[in-house]
Scaffold this active site. Structure first.
Site, mmCIF file in Angstrom:
data_model
loop_
_atom_site.group_PDB
_atom_site.id
_atom_site.type_symbol
_atom_site.label_atom_id
_atom_site.label_comp_id
_atom_site.label_asym_id
_atom_site.label_seq_id
_atom_site.Cartn_x
_atom_site.Cartn_y
_atom_site.Cartn_z
ATOM 1 C CG ASP A 67 32.570 -77.032 9.032
ATOM 2 O OD1 ASP A 67 32.970 -77.165 7.853
ATOM 3 O OD2 ASP A 67 33.315 -77.167 10.011
ATOM 4 N NE ARG A 93 35.085 -82.017 8.213
ATOM 5 C CZ ARG A 93 34.742 -81.339 9.287
ATOM 6 N NH1 ARG A 93 34.808 -81.902 10.468
ATOM 7 N NH2 ARG A 93 34.327 -80.098 9.194
ATOM 8 C CG ASN A 123 34.742 -70.343 2.524
ATOM 9 O OD1 ASN A 123 33.586 -70.217 2.931
ATOM 10 N ND2 ASN A 123 35.626 -71.085 3.187
ATOM 11 N NE ARG A 140 37.961 -74.060 12.680
ATOM 12 C CZ ARG A 140 38.400 -75.319 12.601
ATOM 13 N NH1 ARG A 140 38.937 -75.897 13.654
ATOM 14 N NH2 ARG A 140 38.285 -76.005 11.487
HETATM 15 C C1 FPP Z 1 31.703 -75.643 4.742
HETATM 16 O O1 FPP Z 1 31.958 -77.049 4.667
HETATM 17 C C2 FPP Z 1 30.744 -75.251 3.700
HETATM 18 C C3 FPP Z 1 30.927 -74.268 2.778
HETATM 19 C C4 FPP Z 1 32.139 -73.426 2.732
HETATM 20 C C5 FPP Z 1 29.903 -73.988 1.735
HETATM 21 C C6 FPP Z 1 28.471 -73.981 2.188
HETATM 22 C C7 FPP Z 1 27.598 -73.871 1.017
HETATM 23 C C8 FPP Z 1 26.422 -74.529 0.816
HETATM 24 C C9 FPP Z 1 25.809 -75.402 1.841
HETATM 25 C C10 FPP Z 1 25.661 -74.453 -0.484
HETATM 26 C C11 FPP Z 1 25.312 -73.095 -1.032
HETATM 27 C C12 FPP Z 1 24.500 -72.232 -0.158
HETATM 28 C C13 FPP Z 1 23.164 -71.962 -0.264
HETATM 29 C C14 FPP Z 1 22.594 -70.935 0.661
HETATM 30 C C15 FPP Z 1 22.238 -72.631 -1.190
HETATM 31 P P1 FPP Z 1 33.413 -77.543 4.235
HETATM 32 O O2 FPP Z 1 33.460 -77.629 2.757
HETATM 33 O O3 FPP Z 1 34.445 -76.634 4.837
HETATM 34 O O4 FPP Z 1 33.462 -78.970 4.881
HETATM 35 P P2 FPP Z 1 34.758 -79.722 5.424
HETATM 36 O O5 FPP Z 1 35.229 -78.941 6.632
HETATM 37 O O6 FPP Z 1 34.237 -81.076 5.780
HETATM 38 O O7 FPP Z 1 35.768 -79.741 4.325
#
Ligand code: FPP
Length: 230
Positions: free
Chosen positions: A15, A19, A63, A184
């Site tokens: 996560d 940000r 998502n 969480r």
């Molecule tokens: C959450 O951060 C992250 C995700 C929903 C996507 C995670 C995906 C990757 C790291 C790349 C693809 C995966 C692989 C295995 C190569 P957020 O976007 O919710 O962050 P925020 O809370 O700061 O907005």
């Protein structure tokens, strides 16, 4: 040297990508690109440490609510990683995917299947990637599976449900890490992490380094796990 108490199974909620990008006035997708790099580094380090299994939360059942452009960018990063994995035949990592694959594209599903099969005989760390995963959905699908196979009410036990979950055969989660300052679990491995130790960290996922995993492992080793006993 003192022997370290290592978790058998680590769960990681990747996560803070959005940000991380916002802080740099970059599009959210740039955060996911950097997040995918952090994922590779972290997996490599877990493998070096000899961790038995590590599960990464890449995309949740919730998502899909994100803008299409962002969903596509995450799926592309995931697909690129699968291509890379398919080219690394000498690697000892065993790949596994959890979540409901049905809404994923056919080429993506084919790559996931291919990589699972090709790495199935590997003996190193199990890298489990959660895509279109939700803990509640996992439990619902498991119970449906039991009911469809004719299970009676008495047949529904903790063991029989566990055996139908996407994680069947893997040890329960010992350590669950969530970076980015949020406290969480967001529907991640809710059954499997029932007795896990939770470590919440302030670092944003794209900045997550080996030293951050070390900190989480040190915290884990310090805790006294009692599993409901005394
Ligand atoms: C959450 O951060 C992250 C995700 C929903 C996507 C995670 C995906 C990757 C790291 C790349 C693809 C995966 C692989 C295995 C190569 P957020 O976007 O919710 O962050 P925020 O809370 O700061 O907005």
């Amino acid at each position: 040297m003192e022997e370290k108490i290592l978790p058998r199974h680590i769960g990681i909620i990747m996560d803070g990508n959005g940000r991380w990008a916002k802080k740099r006035h970059l599009p959210r997708t740039a955060g996911h690109v950097q997040g995918a790099r952090a994922f590779r580094k972290c997996l490599r380090y877990c493998a070096d440490l000899g961790i038995e299994c590590v599960t990464f939360y890449a995309f949740s059942t919730e998502n899909w609510k994100r803008p299409q452009e962002e969903v596509d960018a995450i799926m592309k990063l995931f697909s690129d990683y699968l291509d890379e994995g398919l080219g690394m035949s000498e690697d000892d990592i065993r790949m596994k995917f959890i979540g409901d694959p049905s809404p994923l594209s056919e080429p993506l599903k084919a790559k996931m299947q291919d990589l699972t099969e090709r790495s199935s005989a590997n003996k190193g760390t199990i890298c489990c990637i959660a895509v279109n995963y939700g803990g509640r959905d996992d439990i619902v699908r498991a119970v449906r599976c039991l009911v469809r196979s004719g299970a009676s009410a008495e047949d529904i036990t903790e063991e029989s449900v566990s055996e139908q979950l996407d994680t069947a055969g893997l040890p329960d989660v010992d350590l669950l890490i969530r970076p980015s300052g949020e406290q969480r679990i967001s529907n991640f491995l809710i059954w499997q992490a029932a007795y896990a130790e939770y470590v919440f960290m302030d670092v944003l996922w794209p900045d997550f380094k080996e030293k951050d995993l070390d900190l989480a492992l040190e915290e884990y080793a310090r805790r006294n796990r009692r599993f409901g006993g005394i």
